[in-house]
Design a protein around this motif. Structure first.
Motif, PDB file in Angstrom:
ATOM      1  N   SER A   1      53.289  59.810  69.696  1.00  0.00           N
ATOM      2  CA  SER A   1      52.422  58.668  69.460  1.00  0.00           C
ATOM      3  C   SER A   1      51.066  58.905  70.104  1.00  0.00           C
ATOM      4  O   SER A   1      50.991  59.404  71.232  1.00  0.00           O
ATOM      5  CB  SER A   1      53.057  57.397  70.023  1.00  0.00           C
ATOM      6  OG  SER A   1      52.284  56.275  69.663  1.00  0.00           O
TER       7      SER A   1
ATOM      8  N   THR B   1      51.959  57.444  64.851  1.00  0.00           N
ATOM      9  CA  THR B   1      53.232  57.304  65.555  1.00  0.00           C
ATOM     10  C   THR B   1      54.320  57.915  64.679  1.00  0.00           C
ATOM     11  O   THR B   1      54.479  57.541  63.512  1.00  0.00           O
ATOM     12  CB  THR B   1      53.562  55.827  65.851  1.00  0.00           C
ATOM     13  OG1 THR B   1      52.533  55.301  66.688  1.00  0.00           O
ATOM     14  CG2 THR B   1      54.905  55.681  66.545  1.00  0.00           C
TER      15      THR B   1
ATOM     16  N   HIS C   1      57.632  57.017  62.057  1.00  0.00           N
ATOM     17  CA  HIS C   1      56.893  55.820  61.657  1.00  0.00           C
ATOM     18  C   HIS C   1      57.664  54.587  62.121  1.00  0.00           C
ATOM     19  O   HIS C   1      58.877  54.499  61.942  1.00  0.00           O
ATOM     20  CB  HIS C   1      56.734  55.817  60.136  1.00  0.00           C
ATOM     21  CG  HIS C   1      55.756  54.811  59.641  1.00  0.00           C
ATOM     22  ND1 HIS C   1      56.033  53.474  59.616  1.00  0.00           N
ATOM     23  CD2 HIS C   1      54.493  54.961  59.159  1.00  0.00           C
ATOM     24  CE1 HIS C   1      54.978  52.817  59.132  1.00  0.00           C
ATOM     25  NE2 HIS C   1      54.038  53.707  58.843  1.00  0.00           N
ATOM     26  N   LYS C   2      56.939  53.635  62.705  1.00  0.00           N
ATOM     27  CA  LYS C   2      57.578  52.440  63.267  1.00  0.00           C
ATOM     28  C   LYS C   2      58.338  51.605  62.238  1.00  0.00           C
ATOM     29  O   LYS C   2      59.297  50.929  62.574  1.00  0.00           O
ATOM     30  CB  LYS C   2      56.535  51.552  63.954  1.00  0.00           C
ATOM     31  CG  LYS C   2      55.969  52.156  65.217  1.00  0.00           C
ATOM     32  CD  LYS C   2      54.926  51.255  65.840  1.00  0.00           C
ATOM     33  CE  LYS C   2      53.601  51.518  65.177  1.00  0.00           C
ATOM     34  NZ  LYS C   2      52.472  50.848  65.792  1.00  0.00           N
TER      35      LYS C   2
END
Length: 154
Positions: free
Chosen positions: A107, A112, A115-116
């Protein structure tokens, strides 16, 4: 050589949506090997609901690009296909997101990985589970299909 494996989410809800997905994949193919691709799914938009439905898909690629090189390669494809900066959750000609890159957990201010949204967005989880049902989330150490908001069954 293509030493890196990445999973890319594709989405479009503006103009010739299927055409944008096809053009993006064609451009990605010029510099990467597409190992697998999901079906195309029609989904409701997130956030701003007063826009057209999306067409979404996920591809698995092999690439010599580093994570940052791949990110900028994909952003350039978005620009080539006419994507403009709009409001958050706005409509778009094409959206290309790196979901996973090898087993990397990373991140910074821009990116990030993983991927969130993978485990919370069915428009990502379902096509990802379709092409890679045994894929393990590198941060949570569980199969994505087991932990996603929508479990996918064949």
């Amino acid at each position: 050589m293509n030493k890196n494996t990445a999973y890319i989410a594709l989405g479009s809800n503006k103009g010739n949506k299927l055409g944008f997905l096809i053009k993006a994949i064609s451009r990605i193919k010029k510099n990467c090997i597409i190992e697998k691709n999901s079906s195309v799914y029609e989904t409701k938009p997130l956030g701003n609901l007063l826009q057209e439905n999306f067409l979404n898909a996920v591809i698995k690629i092999s690439t010599d690009y580093s994570l940052n090189e791949l990110f900028y390669f994909l952003k350039n494809i978005e620009k080539e296909l006419g994507r403009m900066k709009t409001t958050k959750w706005g409509d778009r000609e094409i959206d290309l997101d790196i979901l996973l890159f090898n087993d990397l957990v990373y991140s910074d201010d821009i990116l990030t990985i993983p991927h969130k949204g993978i485990i919370y967005r069915d428009f990502v989880a379902i096509p990802l589970c379709e092409i890679e049902p045994d894929l393990v989330h590198p941060e949570l150490n569980q199969k994505i299909c087991d932990i996603s908001a929508v479990s996918y069954t064949h």
